[in-house]
Enzyme design. Structure first.
Site, PDB file in Angstrom:
ATOM      1  N   GLN A  44      35.779  14.085  49.614  1.00 43.65           N
ATOM      2  CA  GLN A  44      34.438  13.045  49.432  1.00 43.65           C
ATOM      3  C   GLN A  44      34.788  11.647  49.405  1.00 43.65           C
ATOM      4  O   GLN A  44      33.955  10.884  49.859  1.00 43.65           O
ATOM      5  CB  GLN A  44      34.060  13.470  47.833  1.00 43.65           C
ATOM      6  N   ASP A  99      28.917   6.214  38.209  1.00 39.07           N
ATOM      7  CA  ASP A  99      28.393   7.390  38.716  1.00 39.07           C
ATOM      8  C   ASP A  99      29.538   8.419  38.375  1.00 39.07           C
ATOM      9  O   ASP A  99      30.655   8.775  38.978  1.00 39.07           O
ATOM     10  CB  ASP A  99      28.319   7.512  40.104  1.00 39.07           C
ATOM     11  N   ILE A 100      29.377   9.189  37.461  1.00 35.66           N
ATOM     12  CA  ILE A 100      30.467  10.437  36.842  1.00 35.66           C
ATOM     13  C   ILE A 100      30.087  11.640  37.893  1.00 35.66           C
ATOM     14  O   ILE A 100      29.033  12.275  37.534  1.00 35.66           O
ATOM     15  CB  ILE A 100      30.301  10.772  35.490  1.00 35.66           C
ATOM     16  N   GLY A 101      30.881  11.888  38.679  1.00 36.87           N
ATOM     17  CA  GLY A 101      30.889  13.060  39.645  1.00 36.87           C
ATOM     18  C   GLY A 101      30.027  12.584  40.751  1.00 36.87           C
ATOM     19  O   GLY A 101      29.057  13.138  41.328  1.00 36.87           O
ATOM     20  N   CYS A 102      30.549  11.529  41.454  1.00 38.02           N
ATOM     21  CA  CYS A 102      29.614  10.993  42.651  1.00 38.02           C
ATOM     22  C   CYS A 102      29.627  11.568  43.670  1.00 38.02           C
ATOM     23  O   CYS A 102      28.666  11.086  44.531  1.00 38.02           O
ATOM     24  CB  CYS A 102      30.192   9.427  42.644  1.00 38.02           C
ATOM     25  N   CYS A 104      20.562  31.996  44.649  1.00 42.11           N
ATOM     26  CA  CYS A 104      20.068  30.706  43.890  1.00 42.11           C
ATOM     27  C   CYS A 104      18.715  30.369  44.056  1.00 42.11           C
ATOM     28  O   CYS A 104      17.880  30.081  42.912  1.00 42.11           O
ATOM     29  CB  CYS A 104      21.139  29.608  44.008  1.00 42.11           C
ATOM     30  N   TYR A 151      24.147  16.355  47.242  1.00 44.04           N
ATOM     31  CA  TYR A 151      24.524  17.842  47.193  1.00 44.04           C
ATOM     32  C   TYR A 151      23.816  18.054  45.830  1.00 44.04           C
ATOM     33  O   TYR A 151      24.538  18.824  44.920  1.00 44.04           O
ATOM     34  CB  TYR A 151      25.924  18.117  47.259  1.00 44.04           C
ATOM     35  N   SER A 165      37.342  15.099  44.291  1.00 43.93           N
ATOM     36  CA  SER A 165      37.764  15.700  45.771  1.00 43.93           C
ATOM     37  C   SER A 165      37.949  14.563  46.573  1.00 43.93           C
ATOM     38  O   SER A 165      37.358  13.554  46.861  1.00 43.93           O
ATOM     39  CB  SER A 165      36.194  16.114  46.158  1.00 43.93           C
TER      40      SER A 165
END
Length: 386
Positions: free
Chosen positions: A205, A176-179, A357, A140, A202
């Site tokens: 997730q 992995d920060i924010g994997c 976006c 994402y 999450s």
């Protein structure tokens, strides 16, 4: 996500009052956009209320009017490309958004408690929903389209690029920060034989990520990055920095530094903005990422002072336009299975998010940076890859 279906059936384009027409014409001057015009990027207003909403709340008012079906346009992405390229947002200074601007400057909106809200508000929307929109790795974030023709190819190229930039070798341990759902960890473990630990706030997730990475040396931790203490050979953070917040960038950099071995590399992949003075988009902040904030380059380099040497900076922001359009295409194809559950108002909100976006990236108003940091500078220099 508390959204009620209050859609209004489209009507014939409504005439705009003289004074309002003059205001809008002035705002759109030089963009090639005409209200109720004949081009695919010309918006059709079904109510003059759209103008008052825009003048009062800027893009938030425009987006909410779109969600309420008060206006439409055949090519929403192209409309935004022209509006953003023409600098229209710089000509609107709604008084009602002064507090929105001030709160991001004065308050720390990305505390540990509030960070959890991101997972609950956005990423816990449902794994099935995101699986229908994303690639097989569930990446994402922006793909790398240099030699790619499909979304799958672009995302695999991005993941490969990250692995090569940080010099992965078999047996390494990577944080992995924010994997997310583990797209990078899965790819790195499969292709490079490394062990990975991923942090996310999450629960959804974690649930799907563990299933997708079953059998691989991959560990998911439902944990705020500020609470991690282990040290790794490499650290990556892909699409996480946008949720960190300006008041936490130094903490974020310190944590990456603390978790990285002295001879390691840290790769940061993030959306970035051109102007450090611009405020977070009010529509995105309210409906998509409640405490999100896109960083300016100087904020990140200042936060890294004394901790890291910036070895490489790579901007491929134009690729995010292509990525978003691919997500939108998949979203449209999959929408019938979610229509009854989520409703028309959500549908228009999500389209507005993706296509506005895409238009902004097409106009190059926002960027996508990959930054590679070392602790003490690499002897002989760093050799980048593209």
């Amino acid at each position: 996500m508390e959204l009620q279906d209050v859609s209004v059936a489209p009507q014939a384009a409504a005439p705009v009052g003289v004074s309002e027409k003059e205001i809008i014409d002035n705002l759109l001057q030089g963009t090639g956009v005409t209200i109720n015009g004949t081009n695919d990027w010309d918006p059709q207003f079904y109510s003059s209320e759209v103008i008052s909403r825009v003048l009062a709340k800027g893009n938030l008012g425009l987006g909410e009017a779109y969600m309420d079906n008060l206006w439409d346009v055949p090519k929403l992405d192209e409309f935004f490309y022209r509006v953003v390229k023409g600098g229209v947002e710089n000509r609107i200074k709604p008084a009602k958004l002064l507090w929105h601007s001030a709160r991001f400057k004065l308050l720390n909106l990305e505390t540990v408690k509030r960070a959890k809200r991101i997972g609950e508000f956005h990423y816990d929307l449902g794994n099935t929903f995101y699986q229908s929109m994303l690639d097989k790795y569930m990446a994402y974030s922006c793909g790398y389209w240099k030699d790619a023709a499909t979304l799958e190819q672009a995302q695999e190229a991005k993941l490969e690029l990250i692995c090569r930039k940080i010099g992965l070798e078999r047996g390494m341990r990577v944080l992995d920060i924010g994997c997310g759902w583990g797209s990078f960890m899965r790819y790195a473990a499969e292709r490079y034989g490394v062990e990975c630990v991923g942090l996310t706030v999450s629960a959804e997730q974690v649930k799907l990520g563990r299933d997708m990475c079953k059998g691989l040396p991959v560990e998911f931790r439902l944990k705020d990055y500020r609470k991690e203490t282990e040290v790794f050979d490499r650290v990556v953070s892909v699409g996480m920095c946008e949720h960190v917040g300006r008041k936490n960038y130094r903490t974020y950099m310190k944590k990456a530094c603390e978790c990285l071995k002295d001879d390691g590399l840290f790769l940061l992949h993030t959306i970035g903005k051109r102007l450090s003075t611009s405020m977070p988009d009010p529509f995105i902040s309210k409906y998509i990422f409640p405490v999100g904030q896109v960083p300016a380059l100087e904020w990140l380099t200042q936060a890294a002072e004394g901790l890291f040497v910036l070895e490489d900076l790579h901007n491929f922001g134009a690729d995010y336009d292509t990525t978003l359009m691919a997500w939108h295409e998949r979203f449209e194809e999959a929408w019938p299975q979610f229509k009854d559950e989520l409703g028309d108002r959500f549908y228009r909100m999500w389209r507005y998010y993706l296509l506005s976006c895409a238009g902004a990236f097409r106009a190059r108003d926002i960027q996508l940076w990959q930054m590679v940091f070392s602790k003490n500078g690499m002897g002989g220099g760093y050799c980048s890859c593209r």
